[in-house]
Write an enzyme that holds these catalytic residues in place. Structure first.
Site, PDB file in Angstrom:
ATOM      1  N   TYR A   1      55.233 -81.907  18.627  1.00  0.00           N
ATOM      2  CA  TYR A   1      56.023 -81.903  17.394  1.00  0.00           C
ATOM      3  C   TYR A   1      57.173 -80.890  17.511  1.00  0.00           C
ATOM      4  CZ  TYR A   1      57.109 -81.483  12.383  1.00  0.00           C
ATOM      5  OH  TYR A   1      57.752 -81.456  11.166  1.00  0.00           O
TER       6      TYR A   1
ATOM      7  N   SER B   1      62.915 -78.708  11.716  1.00  0.00           N
ATOM      8  CA  SER B   1      61.768 -77.976  11.175  1.00  0.00           C
ATOM      9  C   SER B   1      61.864 -76.541  11.666  1.00  0.00           C
ATOM     10  CB  SER B   1      60.471 -78.607  11.691  1.00  0.00           C
ATOM     11  OG  SER B   1      59.377 -77.738  11.499  1.00  0.00           O
TER      12      SER B   1
END
Ligand code: NAD
Length: 584
Positions: free
Chosen positions: A467, A454
């Site tokens: 995350y 990501s």
């Protein structure tokens, strides 16, 4: 001697050819023609595999292996004489039925002659060519570029010219013979292993110096004459499958740009490999040859023709995608399906995995299977890896994509929260790489691993500590693994999307808030991602491209690309932005 082969000798034009047969003679015949400086044994890996379905025939080209050489050598290796040999072999092994021809390197060069001259018409059902152009087509290719030179065409000429150094060398008298009898002959296995990545450098013949010296006449008897005066009517009278290894040190892929002009029924395939694909990619070649031969034998009006973007590269390949039930994973499964790959759609949600597999088949996957697995479950992943290996084969492409979102400040994030997000986002990727990556490495025929990281991997954020940490770990894992697997022809890519409109926003957890507040935040982020509206299909396209180009780190979406640049050149600005709360 090939294991389990039946050998016979075929006499033609004053020489004796050593011919080997494998498999059931009642099945369609596939004739494999070897190149320079090989003997028929170069095909042993492919021949064994093909023999499970076909009658496989191989022969040592005149002057090579255990076939005798013409006397004198000069003038004994013309394409006309090589065509006589081919006809004599197929008269002996398949008198009443046309054969499927497969050629590599000089075996392909001469097979182009076979498939474009009138006297073999009706005798060849199909031709699969690899790493060996038709000399006539090559002659016209050069001619066109010399006649109408544009900067691009001149570049193509120079590019191929540089790759052809060995052809000029082989035209010199005596020197090649001396080199092969001396240092080159001795070092050849090592060159094959180190430079060409042929496993073990296993050169399968003991007669190398002599074969190589004889084979020099293949060049001397044909190349200059044909390139200068190419035949004007060198059209193929059978369907042709062209397999182009993209890292071929001797041939530019541009050589085949004009091929459709000469071959009305042309199927193109590409693969990331060096020149000696019969030894380095036998599984892939067997799959493509089998599919092509079957499509012709079935009497389909057009032989198998991959359609869709990147179909030449992924057609028939085995691709596994995790988190394939939704969003980026589903779009990725569809993208590979569109390119004709066989797809394994893995998700912890059985229903959505099944739906993805079903739709993948409709979109173009020849086969697609759903698998229900939680990627964070080590034992379940081990079981899956065993099942895939025994039922479907070794993966060509693995996409570790399954992941979950988690927002909330560091102090709000509990150890359980950390565990959950690391278990799926990091351990899921580790299990995938470890289990399927090992199978790829052990097969030794290349492959590619894609990990969905990501933009959060390189963009710090006070709202996404767990995350982002999981994704930074995935990014570094990908980089380390890329370094480790580079020598084995396995690429590793980390995909780093920004905000993509998927379900992740409505399933993401938010630490430190009650259920009602969590719902509210999920709705808010979903709305924001919806407004941004970047489609997962574009990420899927970037994933396919990353595999084709073997890219290391791929930021997708403009904000991800911007943050990537900032992380490298102005990290302080990125840190300042981190203090503002991002949307998730
Ligand atoms: N959507 C984005 O903005 C965005 C941005 C950057 C990175 N990513 C990453 O992309 C990947 C895909 O996310 P998405 O946006 O498509 O989300 P999504 O929620 O639409 O899809 C994720 C899929 O993974 C499955 N899954 C979740 N946990 C699993 C597990 N333990 N085992 C097996 N399957 C599991 C889910 O059931 C779901 O089908 C994730 O790794 C995510 O972190 C997404």
């Amino acid at each position: 001697m090939l294991k389990g082969a039946r050998e016979r000798r075929v006499r033609t034009g004053g020489i004796e050819l050593c011919v080997a047969e494998l498999g059931d003679a009642g099945q369609p015949t596939v004739v494999l023609v070897h190149g320079y400086p090989d003997s028929k044994e170069v095909w042993s890996e492919v021949a064994g595999r093909l023999a499970e379905h076909f009658h496989v025939v191989l022969y040592d080209v005149r002057g090579h292996g255990r076939s005798t050489a013409p006397k004198p050598l000069r003038g004994g290796f013309t394409l006309e004489k090589l065509t006589d040999d081919f006809l004599a072999v197929i008269d002996a092994v398949s008198p009443g039925r046309p054969v499927h021809l497969v050629g590599h390197d000089w075996g392909s060069v001469q097979s182009w002659e076979f498939v474009t001259v009138a006297r073999t018409e009706g005798r060849i059902a199909s031709f699969t060519s690899m790493s060996g152009p038709c000399l006539d087509h090559f002659g016209h290719w050069i001619d066109q570029r010399l006649r109408k030179p544009t900067p691009r065409r001149v570049g193509q000429l120079l590019g191929q010219g540089a790759k052809s150094w060995y052809v000029y060398a082989l035209h010199t008298p005596v020197l090649p013979e001396l080199a092969w009898r001396g240092p080159l002959g001795k070092r050849w296995p090592r060159i094959l292993e180190r430079v060409e990545k042929v496993p073990g450098g296993d050169y399968p013949t003991s007669s190398l110096p002599q074969d190589a010296a004889h084979g020099a006449w293949l060049y001397r008897d044909n190349v200059r004459a044909r390139l200068r005066h190419p035949r004007p009517d060198a059209h193929a009278h059978a369907p042709v499958q062209l397999i182009t290894p993209l890292d071929d040190a001797f041939l530019s892929e541009r050589l085949y740009d004009d091929l459709d002009r000469w071959v009305p029924r042309l199927t193109r395939r590409t693969l990331p490999a060096k020149h000696w694909i019969p030894r380095t990619r036998p599984d892939q070649l067997t799959a493509w040859i089998t599919e092509f031969v079957r499509s012709v034998e079935d009497g389909r009006p057009e032989p198998v023709k991959p359609t869709g973007k990147y179909a030449d590269r992924f057609g028939g390949q085995l691709v596994l995608v995790t988190g394939a039930g939704s969003g980026i994973g589903r779009a990725t499964a569809f993208a590979f399906a569109e390119a004709g790959a066989r797809v394994i759609a893995v998700d912890r949600d059985a229903e959505s995995a099944a739906r993805t597999a079903e739709l993948s088949r409709l979109i173009g996957a020849p086969e697609a299977w759903p698998e229900t697995v939680d990627v964070s479950d080590e034992q379940a992943m081990e079981k899956l890896a065993d099942k895939v290996a025994t039922q479907y084969g070794v993966l060509d492409v693995l996409v570790n994509n399954a992941g979950i979102g988690l927002g909330g400040s560091f102090f709000d994030t509990t150890p359980e929260d950390w565990k959950k997000v690391l278990d799926v986002n990091l351990w899921g990727v580790i299990h995938g790489c470890r289990l399927f990556g090992r199978q790829m490495a052990e097969r030794g025929q290349g492959g590619h691993i894609v990990n969905t990281a990501s933009a959060a991997a390189y963009q710090p954020s006070k709202a996404l500590p767990a995350y982002s940490t999981s994704k930074a770990a995935v990014l570094m894992l990908s980089e380390c693994l890329r370094a480790e697997l580079a020598g084995r022809g396995i690429g590793v890519s980390a995909i780093c999307p920004g905000f993509v409109n998927t379900n992740i926003t409505s399933t993401a957890r938010f630490a430190g808030v009650d259920a009602e507040e969590e719902k509210r935040r999920q709705k808010r982020t979903a709305r924001l991602y919806g407004l941004r509206n970047y489609p997962p299909e574009k990420v899927a396209d970037a994933i396919r491209r990353a595999v084709v180009r073997n890219q290391a780190v791929v930021p997708v979406t403009p904000e991800a690309r911007g943050a990537h640049l900032m992380s490298r050149f102005t990290p302080r600005a990125l840190r300042a932005i981190a203090r503002l709360e991002p949307p998730l």
